[in-house]
Write a protein that holds these residues in place. Structure first.
Motif, PDB file in Angstrom:
ATOM      1  N   ARG A  41      -8.169 -22.370  15.806  1.00  0.00           N
ATOM      2  CA  ARG A  41      -8.577 -20.975  15.786  1.00  0.00           C
ATOM      3  C   ARG A  41      -7.756 -20.172  16.784  1.00  0.00           C
ATOM      4  N   MET A  42      -7.373 -18.960  16.375  1.00  0.00           N
ATOM      5  CA  MET A  42      -6.625 -18.080  17.258  1.00  0.00           C
ATOM      6  C   MET A  42      -7.143 -16.668  17.078  1.00  0.00           C
ATOM      7  N   GLN A  43      -7.308 -15.953  18.204  1.00  0.00           N
ATOM      8  CA  GLN A  43      -7.755 -14.572  18.191  1.00  0.00           C
ATOM      9  C   GLN A  43      -6.822 -13.725  19.022  1.00  0.00           C
ATOM     10  N   SER A  44      -6.602 -12.509  18.561  1.00  0.00           N
ATOM     11  CA  SER A  44      -5.801 -11.553  19.315  1.00  0.00           C
ATOM     12  C   SER A  44      -6.505 -10.210  19.279  1.00  0.00           C
ATOM     13  N   TYR A  45      -6.689  -9.615  20.470  1.00  0.00           N
ATOM     14  CA  TYR A  45      -7.323  -8.303  20.586  1.00  0.00           C
ATOM     15  C   TYR A  45      -6.277  -7.345  21.166  1.00  0.00           C
ATOM     16  N   GLY A  46      -5.327  -6.970  20.320  1.00  0.00           N
ATOM     17  CA  GLY A  46      -4.290  -6.060  20.778  1.00  0.00           C
ATOM     18  C   GLY A  46      -3.296  -6.766  21.681  1.00  0.00           C
ATOM     19  N   LYS A  47      -2.650  -5.992  22.483  1.00  0.00           N
ATOM     20  CA  LYS A  47      -1.558  -6.503  23.310  1.00  0.00           C
ATOM     21  C   LYS A  47      -2.043  -7.348  24.475  1.00  0.00           C
ATOM     22  N   GLY A  48      -3.251  -7.056  24.977  1.00  0.00           N
ATOM     23  CA  GLY A  48      -3.665  -7.676  26.220  1.00  0.00           C
ATOM     24  C   GLY A  48      -4.498  -8.930  26.107  1.00  0.00           C
ATOM     25  N   TYR A  49      -4.865  -9.385  24.886  1.00  0.00           N
ATOM     26  CA  TYR A  49      -5.773 -10.516  24.798  1.00  0.00           C
ATOM     27  C   TYR A  49      -5.297 -11.523  23.763  1.00  0.00           C
ATOM     28  N   LEU A  50      -5.318 -12.784  24.137  1.00  0.00           N
ATOM     29  CA  LEU A  50      -4.969 -13.861  23.215  1.00  0.00           C
ATOM     30  C   LEU A  50      -5.854 -15.058  23.533  1.00  0.00           C
ATOM     31  N   SER A  51      -6.388 -15.663  22.485  1.00  0.00           N
ATOM     32  CA  SER A  51      -7.237 -16.835  22.656  1.00  0.00           C
ATOM     33  C   SER A  51      -6.927 -17.824  21.550  1.00  0.00           C
ATOM     34  N   TYR A  52      -6.881 -19.095  21.892  1.00  0.00           N
ATOM     35  CA  TYR A  52      -6.706 -20.118  20.874  1.00  0.00           C
ATOM     36  C   TYR A  52      -7.472 -21.372  21.275  1.00  0.00           C
ATOM     37  N   SER A  53      -7.839 -22.156  20.283  1.00  0.00           N
ATOM     38  CA  SER A  53      -8.609 -23.368  20.536  1.00  0.00           C
ATOM     39  C   SER A  53      -8.313 -24.389  19.458  1.00  0.00           C
ATOM     40  N   ALA A  54      -8.562 -25.646  19.780  1.00  0.00           N
ATOM     41  CA  ALA A  54      -8.387 -26.743  18.822  1.00  0.00           C
ATOM     42  C   ALA A  54      -9.429 -27.814  19.138  1.00  0.00           C
ATOM     43  N   SER A  55      -9.958 -28.429  18.097  1.00  0.00           N
ATOM     44  CA  SER A  55     -10.934 -29.497  18.304  1.00  0.00           C
ATOM     45  C   SER A  55     -10.794 -30.539  17.202  1.00  0.00           C
ATOM     46  N   PHE A  56     -11.171 -31.759  17.548  1.00  0.00           N
ATOM     47  CA  PHE A  56     -11.114 -32.869  16.590  1.00  0.00           C
ATOM     48  C   PHE A  56     -12.382 -33.697  16.771  1.00  0.00           C
ATOM     49  N   THR A  57     -13.004 -34.085  15.637  1.00  0.00           N
ATOM     50  CA  THR A  57     -14.232 -34.873  15.674  1.00  0.00           C
ATOM     51  C   THR A  57     -14.111 -36.072  14.747  1.00  0.00           C
ATOM     52  N   GLU A  58     -14.428 -37.236  15.271  1.00  0.00           N
ATOM     53  CA  GLU A  58     -14.524 -38.467  14.491  1.00  0.00           C
ATOM     54  C   GLU A  58     -15.997 -38.859  14.462  1.00  0.00           C
ATOM     55  N   PRO A  59     -16.683 -38.732  13.298  1.00  0.00           N
ATOM     56  CA  PRO A  59     -18.129 -38.993  13.260  1.00  0.00           C
ATOM     57  C   PRO A  59     -18.493 -40.467  13.374  1.00  0.00           C
ATOM     58  N   TRP A  60     -17.558 -41.376  13.093  1.00  0.00           N
ATOM     59  CA  TRP A  60     -17.838 -42.818  13.184  1.00  0.00           C
ATOM     60  C   TRP A  60     -16.731 -43.467  14.033  1.00  0.00           C
ATOM     61  N   LEU A  61     -16.865 -43.337  15.328  1.00  0.00           N
ATOM     62  CA  LEU A  61     -15.872 -43.908  16.222  1.00  0.00           C
ATOM     63  C   LEU A  61     -15.860 -45.434  16.073  1.00  0.00           C
ATOM     64  N   GLY A  62     -14.709 -45.984  15.720  1.00  0.00           N
ATOM     65  CA  GLY A  62     -14.600 -47.420  15.477  1.00  0.00           C
ATOM     66  C   GLY A  62     -14.870 -47.811  14.042  1.00  0.00           C
ATOM     67  N   GLY A  63     -15.528 -46.922  13.297  1.00  0.00           N
ATOM     68  CA  GLY A  63     -15.726 -47.147  11.872  1.00  0.00           C
ATOM     69  C   GLY A  63     -16.928 -47.982  11.502  1.00  0.00           C
ATOM     70  N   LYS A  64     -17.653 -48.545  12.479  1.00  0.00           N
ATOM     71  CA  LYS A  64     -18.761 -49.443  12.146  1.00  0.00           C
ATOM     72  C   LYS A  64     -20.127 -48.884  12.514  1.00  0.00           C
ATOM     73  N   LYS A  65     -20.186 -47.995  13.524  1.00  0.00           N
ATOM     74  CA  LYS A  65     -21.455 -47.424  13.950  1.00  0.00           C
ATOM     75  C   LYS A  65     -21.343 -45.907  13.968  1.00  0.00           C
ATOM     76  N   PRO A  66     -22.474 -45.215  13.694  1.00  0.00           N
ATOM     77  CA  PRO A  66     -22.424 -43.740  13.638  1.00  0.00           C
ATOM     78  C   PRO A  66     -22.411 -43.119  15.027  1.00  0.00           C
ATOM     79  N   ASN A  67     -21.381 -43.470  15.813  1.00  0.00           N
ATOM     80  CA  ASN A  67     -21.188 -42.879  17.125  1.00  0.00           C
ATOM     81  C   ASN A  67     -20.049 -41.885  17.028  1.00  0.00           C
ATOM     82  N   SER A  68     -20.353 -40.618  17.240  1.00  0.00           N
ATOM     83  CA  SER A  68     -19.335 -39.586  17.060  1.00  0.00           C
ATOM     84  C   SER A  68     -18.555 -39.358  18.345  1.00  0.00           C
ATOM     85  N   PHE A  69     -17.312 -38.924  18.182  1.00  0.00           N
ATOM     86  CA  PHE A  69     -16.441 -38.609  19.307  1.00  0.00           C
ATOM     87  C   PHE A  69     -15.750 -37.287  19.013  1.00  0.00           C
ATOM     88  N   SER A  70     -15.793 -36.377  19.987  1.00  0.00           N
ATOM     89  CA  SER A  70     -15.160 -35.070  19.815  1.00  0.00           C
ATOM     90  C   SER A  70     -14.338 -34.744  21.051  1.00  0.00           C
TER      91      SER A  70
END
Length: 875
Positions: A539-568
């Motif tokens: 995600r990226m946002q810009s509010y004119g010349k003076g503002y810029l914001s960006y973010s990134a996220s990743f989620t694995e809902p089954w860390l390791g593939g065997k149990k429903p333990n999520s990792f973000s």
């Protein structure tokens, strides 16, 4: 004389086929003796006069085949004409003998085709109505225009408008010959809907035990029109109440009062008073079902009539024979070895002397959505082949003795589990959510739970997840097949506009079924690698010349593939400045960098709807000559916010988009290290930029939501939220960061510079319910609560465009500190709204709310307010 005989014979032959067509024999009639029919062999058959139809097919339909023997005159030609005429494709049918040769006769079938449709148009209706009718009548250019087509079209149109309350719709269809093409016509369909016909009154007779109001409520689709007659109601109460009191029967008096109110005060909001015959027939069955549920199992409708009561109204009379009321007698169980009669009676919840209720009996035996039933008791323990049959073994006076005949069968184990329809989502992503595994004992509850878990993934249409048990009685096993239908789960946010006095632009991408392991597989980019159930958001946002914001996220809902333990893992950065060059002495800036790790675990206690989420968050705030935004410090310095968070939650809702049942509850706590407790510094005399260099707080939040179906798809939603921000050290006080701001649409963005939590509340402008907001917009609250009550109704449950409307009541407020907290001093609002879920954009909302309470210093903050929301930002 001979000529007269021939003419007479020809005339009789023609009269024989008057209603079907004509037969004409050739000029050479010397071989035909009409008083003695002669047998011929058909030497050939030809067809003339048709343009669009296959000649060979027409000959086959006539039954006249080469080499067949035929008498002339005789029945075979007459039957051939009948067969062709029955096709409805011709205006004229004629068969003639074109030539004789010895015993051979050569025939010609001369046909005149009915005209074909070139176009059609509607007169007397709106364009939108005409578009609806085109889809229903299904007329296509080139269709043969027969009388049946005309009548069918007229009937479809009348039925369409009858369903909308226009019982007197008139349809006239004019056939206009095409001036260019001789065998084509156009249809001009003239429609006069006339006025809608409403139901003036529904009269009941013979209903001594159930009053008219209760019976009308049982009729879900057939309603009489609304009325408001307060003086007539008063007159009835004054003149008739004394006589009702003299009966000394409380039920009679209550029923009379209820009927008076219903007859004089009726408000139709969700149901109109239009008459639809099919719905009326269904409602008559509902009346009988209502009586059966009240114990009157012999109840019958002895007469019903629908008649005109005015130019635009009808009335309905329904005569009922109630019969006697029945009660349950003794209940005996036969065939039960797994559970005792006492255990089964506890589940059945029916006792001797209870009013006989067939619906309750069926529900408690076979399927009760709210409580455990007899079938669930067995089916959840593997008894797939179980059945129970209630039999009335004795009826004496008003008491019915029952015998419950049980066939337990053998316990069944699951052999195979099959999933069909997951064209994009990989099998292992689906299979790990299944609660039914090969080798396990069959359980109906596990199937229901699996259906919910698949819906919660948001990869499949929740309305089209179909589980099907396939029993194998021979070996006592069962295969379970789940049919699913993929729906898009990825979302894009692309917007631009004007806000906070500047241009606002946002670009967001959310891939909710991502596959990280396929990134380096070129063939998997269609357009992105998907199918493993991971989530990648950019995600990226810009509010004119003076503002810029960006973010990134990743989620694995089954860390390791065997149990429903999520990792973000997520990272975000925002920079706000006054737009000047960094080298300028007047340059101002505010920079935030944040990093968060989160681990989640599904719990099995107290039950397996619970989850536990833990997170570590690192944030830094860097201020450069930015004192104007805060009520503390000189606008310079670096502030560190390192926190640990934990959330204990339970989620049992049935669907992530339009919830009909279930609840959500969560308790969360975010804490920072209590730095000041391990320091000997004098915080009371310390400057703000030093005091808050290492931010410390404890933050508590409670959320609760519940959803219940009331009638049909009408859903009641009740929600409440509470938040509290506290401190460890009174000399430091509560941090100016991470505070609560209440009011408006709940959307964060440019103004979310200090980690503030923005809570939406309709009927008030953005953040206007924050304490002292009109004095200083950057102080914020340290405690808030908010409660919401909504009625929701879906207009479309299509996963490509889920739409529902709502009406709501809200109450909430925010306070500067705990000493000023008053949970009863709430700001109130009410209004209406609509939600549209589009897979590509998420849940979009538009609400209009009216705030009832004035906001000091902000005269325009309440009353009528429109709100736009994204992904439940208001909730």
């Amino acid at each position: 004389m001979k000529l007269k005989l021939r003419l007479t014979a020809i005339t009789l032959l023609l009269l024989q086929f008057t209603s079907f067509g004509q037969i004409r024999l050739g000029d050479d009639l010397s071989e035909i003796d009409y008083s003695n029919p002669r047998e011929y062999i058909i030497g050939g058959v030809t067809v003339t006069g048709v343009q669009y139809l296959d000649h060979n097919v027409l000959i086959m339909l006539s039954g006249l085949q080469v080499a067949d023997r035929i008498e002339i005159p005789g029945d075979k030609i007459r039957k051939a004409i009948e067969k062709l005429w029955a096709q409805g494709l011709f205006e004229n049918v004629r068969i003639s003998a074109t030539r004789f040769s010895d015993d051979l006769v050569f025939l010609n079938i001369d046909l005149q085709e009915r005209p074909r449709l070139s176009k059609f148009s509607f007169k007397g209706v709106k364009k939108s109505e005409a578009d609806d009718l085109r889809d229903k009548i299904k007329l296509v250019k080139g269709d043969v225009v027969t009388e049946n087509v005309v009548i069918r079209t007229s009937n479809i149109i009348k039925k369409h408008f009858t369903g909308k309350g226009f019982l007197n719709t008139e349809v006239e269809i004019e056939q206009v010959r095409d001036s260019v093409k001789a065998n084509e016509i156009s249809l001009v369909i003239r429609i006069d809907k006339n006025n809608k016909v409403r139901i003036e009154k529904i009269h009941f007779s013979g209903n001594e035990n159930l009053n008219s109001t209760r019976l009308k409520r049982a009729m879900k689709n057939t309603k009489d029109k609304g009325v408001f007659r307060p003086f007539h109601a008063l007159d009835q109460l004054v003149t008739k109440t004394p006589r009702k009191v003299l009966t000394l029967n409380a039920d009679t008096l209550i029923g009379f009062g209820t009927d008076v109110i219903n007859e004089n005060f009726r408000f139709r909001i969700f149901k109109s008073s239009k008459f639809i015959r099919d719905d009326f027939k269904e409602d008559l069955n509902s009346l009988i079902a209502k009586y059966n549920n009240e114990g009157y199992r012999d109840a019958a409708i002895v007469r019903d009539s629908v008649y005109r009561s005015g130019p635009r109204t009808i009335s309905i009379d329904i005569a009922i024979e109630e019969g006697r009321r029945y009660y349950f007698g003794d209940i005996k169980w036969v065939g039960n070895t797994k559970y005792t009669a006492e255990q089964l009676n506890e589940v059945l919840k029916i006792r001797r002397g209870d009013v006989y209720n067939q619906s309750e009996l069926d529900a408690n035996l076979n399927y009760n959505p709210n409580e455990i039933d007899i079938s669930t008791l067995y089916l959840d323990d593997g008894y797939l082949f179980f059945s129970v049959t209630p039999v009335e073994v004795r009826v004496e006076n008003d008491t019915i003795d029952m015998e419950m005949r049980i066939r337990e069968g053998k316990q069944a184990t699951i052999n195979k589990v099959i999933v069909k329809g997951n064209t994009r989502t990989n099998d292992h992503v689906v299979m790990r959510e299944l609660r039914t595994r090969p080798g396990q004992m069959f359980s109906r509850s596990d199937i229901i739970r699996t259906t919910r878990e698949l819906a919660q993934l948001r990869y499949f249409d929740p309305e089209k997840i179909v589980p099907t048990p396939i029993p194998n009685p021979g070996d006592g096993t069962v295969d379970i097949e789940y049919k699913v239908e993929e729906t898009s789960s990825d979302q894009i946010e692309l917007s631009g506009g004007w806000g906070y006095g500047r241009v606002v632009g946002t670009l967001g991408l959310s891939f909710n079924n991502f596959s990280a392991r396929k990134i380096f597989q070129g063939s998997a980019w269609r357009p992105i690698p998907s199918g493993d159930g991971q989530k990648l958001s950019l995600r990226m946002q810009s509010y004119g010349k003076g503002y810029l914001s960006y973010s990134a996220s990743f989620t694995e809902p089954w860390l390791g593939g065997k149990k429903p333990n999520s990792f973000s893992v997520s990272y975000y950065h925002s920079l706000y400045s006054n737009g000047l060059a960094r080298s300028s002495e007047n340059y101002q800036s505010f920079k935030i960098d944040g990093f968060m790790l989160m681990l989640g675990k599904r719990l099995t206690w107290p039950d397996d709807y619970f989850t536990l989420m833990q997170r570590i968050s690192i944030q830094t705030y860097r201020l450069n000559n930015y004192g104007s935004i805060f009520a503390f410090g000189n606008g310079n310095g670096k502030y560190n916010n390192y926190s640990y968070g934990i959330t204990f939650a339970r989620n049992s809702i049935d669907s992530p988009i339009f919830q009909r049942s279930g609840s959500e509850v969560s308790l969360s706590l975010d804490v920072t290290p209590p730095y000041s407790l391990f320091s000997n510094k004098d915080y009371a005399s310390m400057a703000d930029q030093d005091k808050f260099k290492w931010i410390e707080y404890h933050k508590w939040k409670i959320n609760f939501s519940i959803y219940r179906q009331i009638i049909g798809n009408l859903v009641l939603s009740a929600r409440t939220k509470y938040g509290f921000l506290g401190s460890y050290n009174n000399d430091i006080g509560i941090t100016p960061f991470d505070r609560f701001y209440l009011g408006g649409d709940g959307l964060s963005g440019y103004n979310n510079l200090d980690g503030r939590e923005i809570i939406g509340m309709r009927g008030y402008s953005n953040e206007s319910l924050t304490p002292d907001y009109y004095k200083n917009k950057n102080v914020g609250g340290t405690i808030y609560n908010k409660s919401t009550l909504e009625l929701r109704y879906p207009l479309s449950l299509n996963p490509s465009a889920t739409i529902y409307v709502m009406t709501f009541l809200e109450a909430g407020n925010a306070w500067k500190d705990f000493s000023s907290f008053n949970p009863f001093a709430l700001k109130r609002s009410a209004g209406v709204g609509v939600r549209v879920f589009l897979p590509m954009f998420g849940l979009l909302g538009l609400d209009w709310g009216y705030g009832f309470d004035d906001i000091p210093g902000l005269p325009s903050a309440n009353k009528g307010q429109f709100h736009f929301s994204i992904n439940q930002s208001i909730d």
